[in-house]
Scaffold this motif. Structure first.
Motif, PDB file in Angstrom:
ATOM      1  N   MET A   1       0.852  -1.200   0.000  1.00 52.96           N
ATOM      2  CA  MET A   1       0.000   0.000   0.000  1.00 52.96           C
ATOM      3  C   MET A   1       0.879   1.239   0.000  1.00 52.96           C
ATOM      4  O   MET A   1       0.992   1.960   0.985  1.00 52.96           O
ATOM      5  N   LYS A   2       1.536   1.453  -1.115  1.00 61.31           N
ATOM      6  CA  LYS A   2       2.477   2.564  -1.217  1.00 61.31           C
ATOM      7  C   LYS A   2       1.819   3.787  -1.859  1.00 61.31           C
ATOM      8  O   LYS A   2       0.950   3.665  -2.710  1.00 61.31           O
ATOM      9  N   ASP A   3       2.275   4.939  -1.414  1.00 66.18           N
ATOM     10  CA  ASP A   3       1.871   6.203  -2.027  1.00 66.18           C
ATOM     11  C   ASP A   3       3.157   6.939  -2.378  1.00 66.18           C
ATOM     12  O   ASP A   3       3.874   7.414  -1.499  1.00 66.18           O
ATOM     13  N   THR A   4       3.451   7.005  -3.658  1.00 65.27           N
ATOM     14  CA  THR A   4       4.761   7.479  -4.106  1.00 65.27           C
ATOM     15  C   THR A   4       4.708   8.926  -4.617  1.00 65.27           C
ATOM     16  O   THR A   4       3.628   9.513  -4.773  1.00 65.27           O
ATOM     17  N   ALA A   5       5.871   9.455  -4.909  1.00 60.24           N
ATOM     18  CA  ALA A   5       5.965  10.797  -5.496  1.00 60.24           C
ATOM     19  C   ALA A   5       5.259  10.836  -6.844  1.00 60.24           C
ATOM     20  O   ALA A   5       4.650  11.849  -7.220  1.00 60.24           O
ATOM     21  N   LYS A   6       5.327   9.718  -7.571  1.00 59.45           N
ATOM     22  CA  LYS A   6       4.617   9.651  -8.857  1.00 59.45           C
ATOM     23  C   LYS A   6       3.109   9.784  -8.641  1.00 59.45           C
ATOM     24  O   LYS A   6       2.429  10.524  -9.370  1.00 59.45           O
ATOM     25  N   HIS A   7       2.589   9.073  -7.636  1.00 62.30           N
ATOM     26  CA  HIS A   7       1.154   9.192  -7.329  1.00 62.30           C
ATOM     27  C   HIS A   7       0.798  10.635  -6.984  1.00 62.30           C
ATOM     28  O   HIS A   7      -0.240  11.153  -7.410  1.00 62.30           O
ATOM     29  N   GLN A   8       1.658  11.291  -6.185  1.00 62.26           N
ATOM     30  CA  GLN A   8       1.386  12.681  -5.806  1.00 62.26           C
ATOM     31  C   GLN A   8       1.363  13.584  -7.038  1.00 62.26           C
ATOM     32  O   GLN A   8       0.501  14.471  -7.159  1.00 62.26           O
ATOM     33  N   GLY A   9       2.280  13.352  -7.957  1.00 66.52           N
ATOM     34  CA  GLY A   9       2.295  14.133  -9.192  1.00 66.52           C
ATOM     35  C   GLY A   9       1.018  13.951  -9.997  1.00 66.52           C
ATOM     36  O   GLY A   9       0.455  14.920 -10.526  1.00 66.52           O
ATOM     37  N   LEU A  10       0.546  12.699 -10.063  1.00 69.35           N
ATOM     38  CA  LEU A  10      -0.704  12.416 -10.787  1.00 69.35           C
ATOM     39  C   LEU A  10      -1.896  13.072 -10.086  1.00 69.35           C
ATOM     40  O   LEU A  10      -2.808  13.578 -10.744  1.00 69.35           O
ATOM     41  N   ARG A  11      -1.874  13.082  -8.752  1.00 65.56           N
ATOM     42  CA  ARG A  11      -2.958  13.752  -8.007  1.00 65.56           C
ATOM     43  C   ARG A  11      -2.962  15.244  -8.293  1.00 65.56           C
ATOM     44  O   ARG A  11      -4.021  15.853  -8.451  1.00 65.56           O
ATOM     45  N   ASN A  12      -1.774  15.833  -8.330  1.00 60.03           N
ATOM     46  CA  ASN A  12      -1.691  17.276  -8.623  1.00 60.03           C
ATOM     47  C   ASN A  12      -2.271  17.588  -9.994  1.00 60.03           C
ATOM     48  O   ASN A  12      -2.958  18.597 -10.177  1.00 60.03           O
ATOM     49  N   GLN A  13      -1.994  16.708 -10.964  1.00 60.66           N
ATOM     50  CA  GLN A  13      -2.556  16.890 -12.313  1.00 60.66           C
ATOM     51  C   GLN A  13      -4.084  16.777 -12.277  1.00 60.66           C
ATOM     52  O   GLN A  13      -4.794  17.553 -12.927  1.00 60.66           O
ATOM     53  N   LEU A  14      -4.576  15.795 -11.518  1.00 59.72           N
ATOM     54  CA  LEU A  14      -6.026  15.610 -11.403  1.00 59.72           C
ATOM     55  C   LEU A  14      -6.678  16.854 -10.796  1.00 59.72           C
ATOM     56  O   LEU A  14      -7.716  17.322 -11.285  1.00 59.72           O
ATOM     57  N   VAL A  15      -6.078  17.393  -9.758  1.00 57.60           N
ATOM     58  CA  VAL A  15      -6.631  18.582  -9.096  1.00 57.60           C
ATOM     59  C   VAL A  15      -6.670  19.768 -10.066  1.00 57.60           C
ATOM     60  O   VAL A  15      -7.634  20.546 -10.072  1.00 57.60           O
ATOM     61  N   GLN A  16      -5.653  19.890 -10.903  1.00 51.77           N
ATOM     62  CA  GLN A  16      -5.659  20.959 -11.920  1.00 51.77           C
ATOM     63  C   GLN A  16      -6.834  20.781 -12.888  1.00 51.77           C
ATOM     64  O   GLN A  16      -7.498  21.748 -13.273  1.00 51.77           O
ATOM     65  N   ILE A  17      -7.091  19.528 -13.276  1.00 47.58           N
ATOM     66  CA  ILE A  17      -8.218  19.240 -14.179  1.00 47.58           C
ATOM     67  C   ILE A  17      -9.538  19.616 -13.502  1.00 47.58           C
ATOM     68  O   ILE A  17     -10.421  20.234 -14.117  1.00 47.58           O
ATOM     69  N   LEU A  18      -9.677  19.250 -12.223  1.00 51.27           N
ATOM     70  CA  LEU A  18     -10.912  19.571 -11.492  1.00 51.27           C
ATOM     71  C   LEU A  18     -11.117  21.082 -11.396  1.00 51.27           C
ATOM     72  O   LEU A  18     -12.237  21.569 -11.559  1.00 51.27           O
ATOM     73  N   ALA A  19     -10.037  21.804 -11.155  1.00 52.02           N
ATOM     74  CA  ALA A  19     -10.130  23.272 -11.084  1.00 52.02           C
ATOM     75  C   ALA A  19     -10.549  23.847 -12.435  1.00 52.02           C
ATOM     76  O   ALA A  19     -11.384  24.759 -12.511  1.00 52.02           O
ATOM     77  N   GLN A  20      -9.994  23.280 -13.530  1.00 52.71           N
ATOM     78  CA  GLN A  20     -10.362  23.734 -14.874  1.00 52.71           C
ATOM     79  C   GLN A  20     -11.830  23.442 -15.181  1.00 52.71           C
ATOM     80  O   GLN A  20     -12.472  24.154 -15.944  1.00 52.71           O
ATOM     81  N   LYS A  21     -12.376  22.386 -14.552  1.00 53.63           N
ATOM     82  CA  LYS A  21     -13.787  22.025 -14.780  1.00 53.63           C
ATOM     83  C   LYS A  21     -14.738  22.812 -13.882  1.00 53.63           C
ATOM     84  O   LYS A  21     -15.943  22.587 -13.915  1.00 53.63           O
ATOM     85  N   GLY A  22     -14.179  23.684 -13.042  1.00 56.90           N
ATOM     86  CA  GLY A  22     -15.045  24.572 -12.267  1.00 56.90           C
ATOM     87  C   GLY A  22     -15.099  24.319 -10.772  1.00 56.90           C
ATOM     88  O   GLY A  22     -15.886  24.954 -10.066  1.00 56.90           O
ATOM     89  N   ILE A  23     -14.291  23.394 -10.260  1.00 55.22           N
ATOM     90  CA  ILE A  23     -14.236  23.203  -8.808  1.00 55.22           C
ATOM     91  C   ILE A  23     -13.368  24.315  -8.224  1.00 55.22           C
ATOM     92  O   ILE A  23     -12.189  24.426  -8.549  1.00 55.22           O
TER      93      ILE A  23
END
Length: 214
Positions: A1-23
Motif C-alpha cells: 500500500m504505497k503512495d509514491t511521489a509519482k502518485h502525488q504528481g498524478l494527483r496534482n494533475q487531477l486537481v488541476q483538471i478539477l479546477a479547470q472544470k469549475g471546482i
C-alpha cells in the motif's frame, strides 16, 4: 500500500483538471490532492486511478468520478467539525475526503461486501468516521440527527423523507435524483417545514436501493 511521489504528481494533475472544470473550493481541492485514490481501487485499476473516471469496485458498485466527488463535496460548503451523514460508503473515497476536511462523518453502506472491506481499509489509511455502519441508507441515522450536511452517493428515484427530517435548519442535503440519469439536487433547510431546492444538471450514479441488504 504505497503512495509514491509519482502518485502525488498524478494527483496534482487531477486537481488541476478539477479546477479547470469549475471546482473552486480550495479545501476540496487540497483534500483530494492528499488522498491516495489508487488505494481505494482494485489493483487492476491502479494505473488509471488519477483519471477523472468512475471504476467498478465490486458488488455492482462504482467509485465515483473525482469530479463528481468534488462537485458534491463543494455543494455541502463544509466547515471543520460539521456533522455529515454519508449515504453509501462504497469504496470509502468520498468518506476519506470528508474526514480529511475535518468533518465528523457518519456513514452507512448497504452492501455487506463493501462494508466489510471499507471498514478495514479506512482506519488502515488513517481515516476514522465517527460512525460506520451496515444498513439501509433510506432511513438515515435518526439517533445521531440533526446533521449539518447529508450527502447521498447513489441515484435516488426521489428524496427520502427521513433524510430531510434529519437535516438541521440551515443544513444542506446533496442528492442525485432520477431513474436512468440523475439531476444533482441541493436542498437547504430554511425552517422546520421549508426547504430551498436547487438543481445542478445531469449526473449518472448506480441506483440507491431500499431494504435490499445483503
Amino acid at each position: 500500500m504505497k503512495d509514491t511521489a509519482k502518485h502525488q504528481g498524478l494527483r496534482n494533475q487531477l486537481v488541476q483538471i478539477l479546477a479547470q472544470k469549475g471546482i473552486y473550493d480550495k479545501n476540496v481541492l487540497q483534500a483530494m490532492s492528499q488522498i491516495p485514490r489508487h488505494l481505494f481501487l482494485e489493483s487492476g485499476f491502479e494505473d488509471f486511478a488519477y483519471q477523472d473516471k468512475a471504476f467498478p469496485i465490486g458488488a455492482g458498485q462504482t467509485i465515483s468520478q473525482p469530479y463528481t466527488v468534488a462537485f458534491q463535496t463543494q455543494l455541502l460548503q463544509l466547515k471543520p467539525d460539521d456533522k455529515i451523514l454519508e449515504i453509501g460508503t462504497g469504496s470509502g473515497y468520498q468518506t476519506a475526503v470528508l474526514c480529511k476536511m475535518g468533518a465528523k462523518v457518519f456513514t452507512i453502506e448497504r452492501q455487506n461486501e463493501l462494508y466489510r472491506k471499507t471498514s478495514v481499509l479506512l482506519p488502515k489509511l488513517g481515516y476514522r468516521p465517527r460512525v460506520m455502519m451496515f444498513g439501509d441508507g433510506y432511513k438515515g441515522l435518526p439517533a445521531d440527527a440533526p446533521f449539518d450536511g447529508i450527502i447521498v452517493t447513489a441515484g435516488a428515484p426521489n428524496i427520502p423523507q427521513p433524510l430531510m427530517a434529519q437535516l438541521r435548519i440551515g443544513g444542506r442535503l446533496v442528492i442525485p435524483v432520477g431513474e436512468e440519469k440523475q439531476i444533482m439536487t441541493l436542498l437547504i433547510r430554511t425552517s422546520e417545514t421549508h426547504f430551498e431546492q436547487h438543481e445542478f444538471g445531469d449526473f449518472r450514479f448506480v441506483p440507491m436501493l431500499e431494504d435490499k441488504n445483503k
